[in-house]
Design a protein around this motif. Structure first.
Motif, PDB file in Angstrom:
ATOM      1  N   ALA A 128     -50.508  -0.900   6.410  1.00 43.80           N
ATOM      2  CA  ALA A 128     -49.376   0.030   6.470  1.00 43.80           C
ATOM      3  C   ALA A 128     -49.688   1.115   7.490  1.00 43.80           C
ATOM      4  CB  ALA A 128     -49.118   0.632   5.097  1.00 43.80           C
ATOM      5  N   GLU A 129     -48.818   1.270   8.484  1.00 43.87           N
ATOM      6  CA  GLU A 129     -49.061   2.236   9.550  1.00 43.87           C
ATOM      7  C   GLU A 129     -48.235   3.506   9.396  1.00 43.87           C
ATOM      8  OE1 GLU A 129     -48.241  -0.012  13.086  1.00 43.87           O
ATOM      9  OE2 GLU A 129     -50.315  -0.722  13.212  1.00 43.87           O
ATOM     10  N   HIS A 130     -47.115   3.387   8.697  1.00 48.31           N
ATOM     11  CA  HIS A 130     -46.231   4.556   8.567  1.00 48.31           C
ATOM     12  C   HIS A 130     -45.326   4.366   7.356  1.00 48.31           C
ATOM     13  CE1 HIS A 130     -43.541   7.848   9.537  1.00 48.31           C
ATOM     14  NE2 HIS A 130     -42.513   7.014   9.576  1.00 48.31           N
ATOM     15  N   ILE A 131     -45.081   5.448   6.641  1.00 47.65           N
ATOM     16  CA  ILE A 131     -44.137   5.426   5.523  1.00 47.65           C
ATOM     17  C   ILE A 131     -42.999   6.380   5.855  1.00 47.65           C
ATOM     18  CG2 ILE A 131     -43.794   5.841   3.063  1.00 47.65           C
ATOM     19  CD1 ILE A 131     -46.770   5.329   2.651  1.00 47.65           C
ATOM     20  N   ASP A 132     -41.811   5.833   5.983  1.00 51.28           N
ATOM     21  CA  ASP A 132     -40.611   6.634   6.245  1.00 51.28           C
ATOM     22  C   ASP A 132     -40.004   7.000   4.896  1.00 51.28           C
ATOM     23  OD1 ASP A 132     -38.093   7.643   6.841  1.00 51.28           O
ATOM     24  OD2 ASP A 132     -37.804   6.298   8.551  1.00 51.28           O
ATOM     25  N   THR A 133     -40.270   8.215   4.448  1.00 57.40           N
ATOM     26  CA  THR A 133     -39.821   8.616   3.113  1.00 57.40           C
ATOM     27  C   THR A 133     -38.317   8.844   3.055  1.00 57.40           C
ATOM     28  OG1 THR A 133     -40.369  10.925   3.618  1.00 57.40           O
ATOM     29  CG2 THR A 133     -42.048   9.617   2.505  1.00 57.40           C
ATOM     30  N   HIS A 134     -37.692   9.089   4.196  1.00 56.19           N
ATOM     31  CA  HIS A 134     -36.229   9.286   4.198  1.00 56.19           C
ATOM     32  C   HIS A 134     -35.506   7.944   4.101  1.00 56.19           C
ATOM     33  CE1 HIS A 134     -36.533  13.567   4.969  1.00 56.19           C
ATOM     34  NE2 HIS A 134     -37.388  13.325   5.945  1.00 56.19           N
ATOM     35  N   ALA A 135     -35.947   6.984   4.909  1.00 58.37           N
ATOM     36  CA  ALA A 135     -35.328   5.651   4.883  1.00 58.37           C
ATOM     37  C   ALA A 135     -35.909   4.797   3.754  1.00 58.37           C
ATOM     38  CB  ALA A 135     -35.527   4.953   6.220  1.00 58.37           C
ATOM     39  N   ARG A 136     -36.982   5.273   3.117  1.00 59.60           N
ATOM     40  CA  ARG A 136     -37.683   4.524   2.072  1.00 59.60           C
ATOM     41  C   ARG A 136     -38.127   3.166   2.597  1.00 59.60           C
ATOM     42  NH1 ARG A 136     -37.552   6.193  -3.228  1.00 59.60           N
ATOM     43  NH2 ARG A 136     -36.413   8.108  -3.622  1.00 59.60           N
ATOM     44  N   GLN A 137     -38.942   3.229   3.647  1.00 55.25           N
ATOM     45  CA  GLN A 137     -39.446   2.014   4.273  1.00 55.25           C
ATOM     46  C   GLN A 137     -40.923   2.181   4.623  1.00 55.25           C
ATOM     47  OE1 GLN A 137     -36.880   1.527   7.684  1.00 55.25           O
ATOM     48  NE2 GLN A 137     -35.445   0.212   6.561  1.00 55.25           N
ATOM     49  N   VAL A 138     -41.667   1.073   4.479  1.00 50.75           N
ATOM     50  CA  VAL A 138     -43.064   1.033   4.885  1.00 50.75           C
ATOM     51  C   VAL A 138     -43.156   0.186   6.151  1.00 50.75           C
ATOM     52  CG1 VAL A 138     -45.423   0.412   4.230  1.00 50.75           C
ATOM     53  CG2 VAL A 138     -43.795   1.160   2.476  1.00 50.75           C
ATOM     54  N   HIS A 139     -43.815   0.715   7.163  1.00 51.39           N
ATOM     55  CA  HIS A 139     -43.927   0.002   8.432  1.00 51.39           C
ATOM     56  C   HIS A 139     -45.298  -0.652   8.548  1.00 51.39           C
ATOM     57  CE1 HIS A 139     -40.192   1.555  10.375  1.00 51.39           C
ATOM     58  NE2 HIS A 139     -40.356   2.493   9.446  1.00 51.39           N
ATOM     59  N   VAL A 140     -45.291  -1.961   8.799  1.00 46.90           N
ATOM     60  CA  VAL A 140     -46.496  -2.754   9.002  1.00 46.90           C
ATOM     61  C   VAL A 140     -46.376  -3.422  10.359  1.00 46.90           C
ATOM     62  CG1 VAL A 140     -47.876  -4.706   8.155  1.00 46.90           C
ATOM     63  CG2 VAL A 140     -46.783  -3.147   6.521  1.00 46.90           C
ATOM     64  N   ALA A 141     -47.424  -3.336  11.159  1.00 51.11           N
ATOM     65  CA  ALA A 141     -47.372  -3.883  12.522  1.00 51.11           C
ATOM     66  C   ALA A 141     -46.981  -5.358  12.514  1.00 51.11           C
ATOM     67  CB  ALA A 141     -48.735  -3.718  13.192  1.00 51.11           C
ATOM     68  N   GLY A 142     -46.041  -5.702  13.403  1.00 48.35           N
ATOM     69  CA  GLY A 142     -45.638  -7.094  13.560  1.00 48.35           C
ATOM     70  C   GLY A 142     -44.666  -7.597  12.516  1.00 48.35           C
ATOM     71  N   ARG A 143     -44.151  -6.695  11.659  1.00 43.08           N
ATOM     72  CA  ARG A 143     -43.219  -7.122  10.610  1.00 43.08           C
ATOM     73  C   ARG A 143     -42.030  -6.171  10.570  1.00 43.08           C
ATOM     74  NH1 ARG A 143     -45.160 -10.782   6.870  1.00 43.08           N
ATOM     75  NH2 ARG A 143     -43.329 -10.264   5.654  1.00 43.08           N
ATOM     76  N   PRO A 144     -40.889  -6.645  10.070  1.00 47.47           N
ATOM     77  CA  PRO A 144     -39.767  -5.733   9.846  1.00 47.47           C
ATOM     78  C   PRO A 144     -40.157  -4.700   8.778  1.00 47.47           C
ATOM     79  CG  PRO A 144     -39.072  -8.033   9.697  1.00 47.47           C
ATOM     80  CD  PRO A 144     -40.559  -8.038   9.718  1.00 47.47           C
ATOM     81  N   PRO A 145     -39.523  -3.539   8.787  1.00 44.19           N
ATOM     82  CA  PRO A 145     -39.822  -2.528   7.765  1.00 44.19           C
ATOM     83  C   PRO A 145     -39.613  -3.088   6.352  1.00 44.19           C
ATOM     84  CG  PRO A 145     -38.479  -1.586   9.509  1.00 44.19           C
ATOM     85  CD  PRO A 145     -38.519  -3.070   9.751  1.00 44.19           C
ATOM     86  N   ILE A 146     -40.441  -2.651   5.428  1.00 47.28           N
ATOM     87  CA  ILE A 146     -40.386  -3.118   4.039  1.00 47.28           C
ATOM     88  C   ILE A 146     -39.766  -2.015   3.187  1.00 47.28           C
ATOM     89  CG2 ILE A 146     -41.774  -3.885   2.072  1.00 47.28           C
ATOM     90  CD1 ILE A 146     -43.894  -4.547   4.490  1.00 47.28           C
ATOM     91  N   ALA A 147     -38.607  -2.305   2.632  1.00 55.26           N
ATOM     92  CA  ALA A 147     -37.889  -1.299   1.855  1.00 55.26           C
ATOM     93  C   ALA A 147     -38.520  -1.115   0.478  1.00 55.26           C
ATOM     94  CB  ALA A 147     -36.423  -1.713   1.707  1.00 55.26           C
TER      95      ALA A 147
END
Length: 249
Positions: A86-105
């Protein structure tokens, strides 16, 4: 005829596959939560369990025994396992960003990434010390060192219960191989300050019986290739070592 709307699926995302989240997977498999979808994100298919580290260091377990099989657990829990960091957590969009993958809600997210024992402010630590966390590097370094030859000098910084366990395990393993020359436990305060009196007495006796030198109220000024240097104002002396292993606690 009126039909009630189906409940919305809630996404529960576990970031990190440490032992706490492994227990969640086990409990989830035994009693899944209706209307929820479980996802685990971890860099690899296994996660080391630090609670077994002293046993590994002492020689009671092999390296593979430390690893939690997340693939097997996720299957048991009916969970989705995503391999990646996990490289980034977007707390507003409620998404976890993992390199090479679409955001995980996620609707609910829990973080269990473990800790590190890095001490960037301590001179020489980065070049000559081996942190106990993350566990993988420590375990590999210890296995290599243990297979070596000649007198062994080891030191642990941090006199909490975990630090005491670690130096006792190291001393036990090295003594079994007839290599133990010196084992030292160093703390800037008093060791085992969070343990009760009975536990303190028993652990101090174990340290004494294994010949571990305990240095308390000590300030480390720097770590060198073969020395831990203590503040001379405290009338402390430098201690020779061939490898430096640390568990801060």
């Amino acid at each position: 005829m009126y039909a009630a709307p189906l409940p919305l699926t809630k996404d529960v995302v576990l970031i990190g596959g440490g032992h706490t989240h492994a227990l969640v997977l086990r409990k989830w498999g035994m009693r899944p939560l209706a209307g929820a979808r479980l996802t685990v994100i971890n860099p690899g298919p296994t996660a080391p369990y630090s609670g077994m580290l002293p046993g590994f260091v002492a020689g009671h377990y092999d390296r593979d025994a430390l690893d939690i099989d997340l693939v097997k657990l996720a299957r048991f829990a009916g969970a989705r396992l995503i391999l990646g960091a996990a490289e980034h957590i977007d707390t507003h969009a409620r998404q976890v960003h993992v390199a090479g993958r679409p955001p995980i809600a996620y609707d609910v997210a829990a973080i269990n990434l473990g800790i590190t024992s890095a001490m960037p402010a301590m001179a020489g630590f980065k070049d000559h010390a081996i942190p106990a966390k993350p566990l993988g590097r420590f375990a590999a370094s210890w296995a290599t060192y243990l297979e070596g030859n000649g007198p062994a000098h080891v030191a642990v910084i941090g006199g909490g219960v975990a630090g005491v366990e670690l130096i006792l395990s190291m001393a036990h393993a090295l003594r079994a191989r007839r290599r133990l020359a010196q084992a030292t436990l160093i703390d800037r305060g008093t060791i085992l300050k969070d343990a009760d009196n009975k536990a303190q007495a028993q652990l101090r006796k174990a340290l004494h019986d294994l010949g571990v030198t305990v240095v308390e109220q000590a300030t480390i000024t720097q770590v060198e290739a073969a020395l831990v240097v203590l503040d001379e104002a405290q009338n402390a002396t430098s201690m020779q070592m061939k490898m430096f292993l640390t568990r801060l606690g």
